[in-house]
Structure formats: C-alpha cells, structure tokens
Design a protein around this motif. Structure first.
Motif, short mmCIF file in Angstrom:
data_model
loop_
_atom_site.label_atom_id
_atom_site.label_comp_id
_atom_site.label_asym_id
_atom_site.label_seq_id
_atom_site.Cartn_x
_atom_site.Cartn_y
_atom_site.Cartn_z
N THR A 131 26.82 96.24 -6.92
CA THR A 131 25.68 96.87 -6.82
C THR A 131 24.99 96.80 -5.46
OG1 THR A 131 25.36 96.55 -9.45
CG2 THR A 131 23.40 97.63 -8.11
N PRO A 156 20.29 88.23 -7.93
CA PRO A 156 21.85 88.49 -7.49
C PRO A 156 21.92 89.86 -6.85
CG PRO A 156 21.66 88.87 -10.08
CD PRO A 156 20.28 88.07 -9.35
N VAL A 157 21.10 90.79 -7.14
CA VAL A 157 21.33 92.07 -6.44
C VAL A 157 20.41 91.95 -4.93
CG1 VAL A 157 20.77 94.71 -6.48
CG2 VAL A 157 21.62 93.47 -8.45
N GLY A 177 8.44 86.76 -6.23
CA GLY A 177 7.11 86.54 -6.91
C GLY A 177 7.03 84.69 -6.68
N LYS A 181 9.91 81.11 -3.98
CA LYS A 181 10.99 82.01 -3.80
C LYS A 181 11.08 82.55 -2.32
CE LYS A 181 11.87 83.61 -8.48
NZ LYS A 181 11.93 84.78 -9.38
N HIS A 197 4.75 89.03 -3.97
CA HIS A 197 4.02 90.35 -4.49
C HIS A 197 3.13 89.91 -5.38
CE1 HIS A 197 6.01 90.24 -8.59
NE2 HIS A 197 7.08 89.83 -8.00
N ASN A 220 14.32 97.96 -6.63
CA ASN A 220 14.76 97.23 -7.46
C ASN A 220 13.86 97.16 -8.74
OD1 ASN A 220 17.54 96.27 -7.38
ND2 ASN A 220 16.72 94.54 -6.02
N CYS A 242 17.79 101.77 -7.48
CA CYS A 242 18.93 100.85 -8.15
C CYS A 242 18.25 100.49 -9.75
CB CYS A 242 19.32 99.58 -7.45
SG CYS A 242 20.23 98.30 -8.33
N TYR A 248 10.54 97.53 -17.64
CA TYR A 248 11.42 97.69 -18.69
C TYR A 248 10.95 97.26 -19.87
CZ TYR A 248 15.32 98.30 -15.28
OH TYR A 248 16.25 98.58 -14.36
N PHE A 277 21.30 105.71 -8.71
CA PHE A 277 22.83 105.34 -8.75
C PHE A 277 22.88 104.04 -10.07
CE2 PHE A 277 23.64 101.31 -6.85
CZ PHE A 277 22.57 100.85 -6.60
N GLN A 279 26.04 101.58 -10.44
CA GLN A 279 27.24 100.93 -9.63
C GLN A 279 28.56 101.52 -10.09
OE1 GLN A 279 29.47 98.64 -10.98
NE2 GLN A 279 28.23 98.33 -13.03
N MET A 323 14.00 85.91 -17.46
CA MET A 323 14.64 86.69 -15.99
C MET A 323 13.84 88.12 -15.91
SD MET A 323 18.23 88.81 -15.93
CE MET A 323 17.80 89.43 -17.36
N LEU A 324 13.16 88.75 -16.77
CA LEU A 324 12.39 89.98 -16.74
C LEU A 324 11.13 89.46 -16.02
CD1 LEU A 324 13.22 92.30 -19.43
CD2 LEU A 324 14.26 92.39 -17.35
N ASN A 328 13.32 83.36 -13.44
CA ASN A 328 14.64 82.70 -12.90
C ASN A 328 14.47 82.63 -11.54
OD1 ASN A 328 14.02 85.60 -12.52
ND2 ASN A 328 16.47 85.71 -12.04
N1 NAP Z 1 21.76 100.82 -10.72
C1 NAP Z 1 22.71 99.77 -11.05
O1 NAP Z 1 24.05 99.87 -11.36
C2 NAP Z 1 22.32 98.32 -11.21
C3 NAP Z 1 23.27 97.26 -11.56
C4 NAP Z 1 22.63 95.92 -11.90
C5 NAP Z 1 21.36 95.77 -11.64
N2 NAP Z 1 20.45 96.87 -11.57
C6 NAP Z 1 19.18 96.72 -11.37
O2 NAP Z 1 18.95 95.76 -10.17
C7 NAP Z 1 17.66 95.16 -10.24
C8 NAP Z 1 17.75 93.82 -10.05
O3 NAP Z 1 18.68 92.92 -10.93
P1 NAP Z 1 19.00 91.55 -10.90
O4 NAP Z 1 20.11 91.36 -11.85
O5 NAP Z 1 19.20 91.15 -9.40
O6 NAP Z 1 17.82 90.89 -11.76
P2 NAP Z 1 16.88 89.63 -11.12
O7 NAP Z 1 16.40 89.76 -9.68
O8 NAP Z 1 17.71 88.34 -11.53
O9 NAP Z 1 15.80 89.65 -12.13
C9 NAP Z 1 14.48 90.66 -12.10
C10 NAP Z 1 13.38 90.15 -11.34
O10 NAP Z 1 12.79 91.31 -10.94
C11 NAP Z 1 11.51 90.73 -10.48
N3 NAP Z 1 10.39 91.32 -11.16
C12 NAP Z 1 10.12 91.59 -12.45
N4 NAP Z 1 8.95 92.40 -12.46
C13 NAP Z 1 8.55 92.50 -11.50
C14 NAP Z 1 7.53 93.27 -10.75
N5 NAP Z 1 6.49 93.92 -11.64
N6 NAP Z 1 7.34 93.54 -9.64
C15 NAP Z 1 8.32 92.90 -8.59
N7 NAP Z 1 9.19 92.31 -9.10
C16 NAP Z 1 9.48 92.14 -10.31
C17 NAP Z 1 11.59 89.28 -10.83
O11 NAP Z 1 11.48 88.60 -9.76
P3 NAP Z 1 10.28 87.81 -8.92
O12 NAP Z 1 10.10 86.58 -9.45
O13 NAP Z 1 10.61 87.99 -7.35
O14 NAP Z 1 9.22 88.85 -8.94
C18 NAP Z 1 12.75 88.86 -11.69
O15 NAP Z 1 13.48 87.65 -11.35
C19 NAP Z 1 17.13 95.47 -11.78
O16 NAP Z 1 16.42 96.63 -11.77
C20 NAP Z 1 18.36 96.03 -12.50
O17 NAP Z 1 18.15 96.91 -13.42
C21 NAP Z 1 20.97 98.25 -11.36
#
Ligand code: NAP
Length: 338
Positions: A131, A156-157, A177, A181, A197, A220, A242, A248, A277, A279, A323-324, A328
């Motif tokens: 992604t 991971p993203v 956050g 981190k 943030h 993100n 993304c 959510y 998009f 992925q 995670m949300l 994590n």
């Molecule tokens: N379009 C696609 O095909 C696709 C594919 C995969 C993932 N994604 C999207 O990519 C994004 C990241 O995914 P990931 O798997 O890498 O997740 P991740 O970073 O492991 O977990 C989500 C992170 O979002 C941050 N967060 C949550 N609420 C927030 C807020 N209000 N303001 C700022 N940051 C916040 C938190 O980190 P902090 O502690 O740093 O705040 C949390 O650890 C997600 O939106 C996911 O849906 C999209």
C-alpha cells in the motif's frame, strides 16, 4: 479437526466491545481435492477490519453477523490434498480470526522462511508495505528535494512511506502520537523530522517541520491532522488518500462547520491532485516489482520495520482497539499458535 473461531455477533457502536464477538469451537469439514488444512500461526490486524464490522457502504461487503471475522494470516499446512502444497509449508492465507481453517491451495501463497521472517508477509513485505509503495510511488510521485508528510508514521504503512520517500531523495516528515514514537521516527526509521499530533503546540511544530511547504501528503488519518496539514500544501501537491483512521470508530458525521467549500477552493487555487485508492487496484501490475525492491531494501537495511505481537486469540479485540487508538508500535499481529 476443530477450529476455535471469533465470530462477529453484533455491529459495534463506536469502539468494538468484546460482547460484539462470540468465540466458538467448530468442526471443520473433511478436505476435498485441491484443499489444504491450515494451522494459523499469525493473524494480521488492520484498520480496514473496522469497516467490515459495519454496514456503512464501502468498497467491500461487511462481514455477515455470525461469520468468522476476516483477516490475512500466515499458516502452516498440516494436511494436504493438493500437489502444489506439502505438509509443513508456510503459506499466506486469508483465513480470518480462527485457529485452523480449510482453504483451496490455489488461494494460498507459499512463503520462504529463509528469505524473511514469515510474519513480514502481513506487514512490510505484505499488504501494508505494498500500500505504501504503490500509493506513494504511483500517486504521490515524490521528487528529489520535495517534502513528503505522512501520519500514523510508525505503523506499517506510514513507516514504509517515509522510508521509501527518503530512498527517492525526498524529505520525510512523520506525524505520530507521543514523544516515544517521534523519537523512533528520527533515530530508528531515519525520518528527517517528527511531529507529535497529541502535543498542544502540534500546529506550530508542524509549521516548523515543513519550512518549504508540503508536496506530498500521504493521507492515512484525516481529522485534526489533515486540517492542520492543508494550509501548508504547495502548488501541485499530491494527496494519495489511503485511509482515514481518525474516524473509523465514529458513530456519525462529526459536529462542526461544513468545510467542503474551503477544501475545494484549496484544491482549485493550489491545483491539488487528490486521489483515493485501494491497494488491490495496483496489485496485478506492480506487486512483483514491490516484492523484489522491498526485499532488497530490507536486506541492505535501507528499510526497517517493527512488529507489535499480541499472544493468543483471546486478546484479539483488545489488540484491535489498541491499534485504532495508537497503543501499538509497528505492525500489529496476533500470534495465534506456534
Ligand atoms: N487504501 C488501502 O488500500 C489501504 C491499505 C492498508 C491500509 N490502509 C490505511 O492506511 C492507514 C494506516 O494503516 P496501518 O495498517 O499502517 O495502521 P497503524 O498505523 O498500525 O494503526 C493506525 C494508527 O493510526 C494512528 N491514529 C489513530 N487515530 C489517529 C488520529 N485521530 N490522528 C492521528 N493518528 C491517528 C495511530 O498512531 P499514532 O499513535 O501515531 O497516532 C494508530 O497506531 C489506515 O488508515 C488504513 O486504513 C489503506
């Protein structure tokens, strides 16, 4: 063979609760020709799963009530009726929140445990890594000297986005956050700047971190972070959209003024490219090259990753909510059995 399964039993209202799920033990059917019996080793937890728990219209159908929650898994083949998979093979599957599963062998991908730890097939070498790669390079198109901003930057993203941006000669600014981190972004992941943030002076610190403005905002999270970023976008900036993880768990439309006109004015006056998009749209054409390049970057140390491992399916809901909420640190996986 029996499987312990986590079923979706109710549509969550806000943050999912353990009572929205039910854990059952079920007999699996005997294998048919071409099928394999899998023992799940690692289950991937990803933000998109929150969408699958809900009935709100999206790019994929919701999980039906009473069905096993979906999810990517790394499994061991423990019985095979396929010429293409042998007992002991480690495979990538999509068997969801359960301990064992029956799958068609052709819907699994064999992993090479000597090439990389198999759990990376769910993270940096898997869907989240791809992604980042596809969204950044095909849509963000970072140029040397440009500034790329990404939030959820230790996930991971986000961590892959920042590191790939630097490999392409761009300046990477990560938003995350908390101070721990942010320190890791600079010391471990090689970002050029990191902004917390959650800090009360977030907007001022962000302004300091992007003195030349922002050319690529890899979206993100949405919410407050996106609002703060908007005023720094340069002419012709690109925004690959993304994910919007900040919203959510939202139960409805957030209160406040309607900002759509202001946003569209900025799209017009700054000639922005905003492109959502999923992925999978790039998978057929670009996945092979991604695996090749990312494997090389991992091997030579130019891309690093962290995993956040929770042990046991009993803890899956807590790990998902963590995670949300940002508790994590890196790719969230549940070690289901070993
Ligand atoms: N379009 C696609 O095909 C696709 C594919 C995969 C993932 N994604 C999207 O990519 C994004 C990241 O995914 P990931 O798997 O890498 O997740 P991740 O970073 O492991 O977990 C989500 C992170 O979002 C941050 N967060 C949550 N609420 C927030 C807020 N209000 N303001 C700022 N940051 C916040 C938190 O980190 P902090 O502690 O740093 O705040 C949390 O650890 C997600 O939106 C996911 O849906 C999209």
């Amino acid at each position: 063979m029996k499987s312990t399964q986590v079923l979706l039993s109710r549509r969550p209202d806000g943050e999912p609760k353990p009572t929205d799920f039910e854990t059952v033990t079920t007999d699996l059917p005997p294998l048919e020709e071409g099928q394999v019996l899998l023992r799940v080793r690692y289950l991937s937890l990803d933000p998109y799963m929150r969408g699958r728990m809900s009935e709100v219209e999206s790019y994929a159908d919701p999980v039906a009530l009473g069905d096993v929650m979906v999810g990517g898994t790394v499994c061991e083949v423990i019985e095979s009726r396929s010429d293409h998979r042998a007992v002991g093979d480690q495979v990538l599957s999509y068997s969801g929140w359960q301990t064992h599963a029956v799958a068609d062998a052709r819907h699994t991908r064999r992993l090479d445990p000597d090439a990389a730890p198999v759990s990376t097939a769910l993270g940096v070498l898997g869907m989240p890594g791809f992604t980042a790669y596809a969204g950044l390079l095909l849509l963000g198109k970072p140029q040397p000297g440009e500034t790329v901003v990404v939030a959820a930057a230790t996930g991971p993203v986000g961590s892959a986005v920042g590191q790939i941006a630097r490999l392409k000669g761009a300046r990477a600014v990560g938003i995350a956050g908390g101070p721990e981190k942010c320190r890791a972004l600079l010391d471990e992941l090689g970002f050029d700047a990191a902004v917390d943030h959650r800090a009360p002076d977030f907007r001022d610190r962000l302004a300091e971190a992007v003195p030349d403005g922002i050319d690529v905002y890899f979206e993100n999270v949405g919410g407050e972070v996106a609002r703060a970023v908007m005023r720094h976008l340069n002419l012709y900036a690109r925004i690959p959209v993304c994910g919007l993880v900040a919203g959510y768990n939202a139960a409805g439309v957030p209160e406040g003024p309607d900002r759509l006109d202001g946003f569209m004015r900025r799209v017009l006056t700054k000639s922005l490219t905003v492109r959502g998009f999923i992925q999978s749209e790039f998978e057929k054409e670009h996945h092979g090259r991604f695996v090749e390049e990312m494997s090389r970057w991992l091997a030579d140390g130019s891309v690093r990753y962290r995993e956040d491992v929770t042990v046991g399916l009993d803890n899956v809901v807590e790990a998902f909510n963590g995670m949300l909420a940002g508790r994590n640190f890196g790719k969230v996986v549940v070690q289901v059995g070993d």
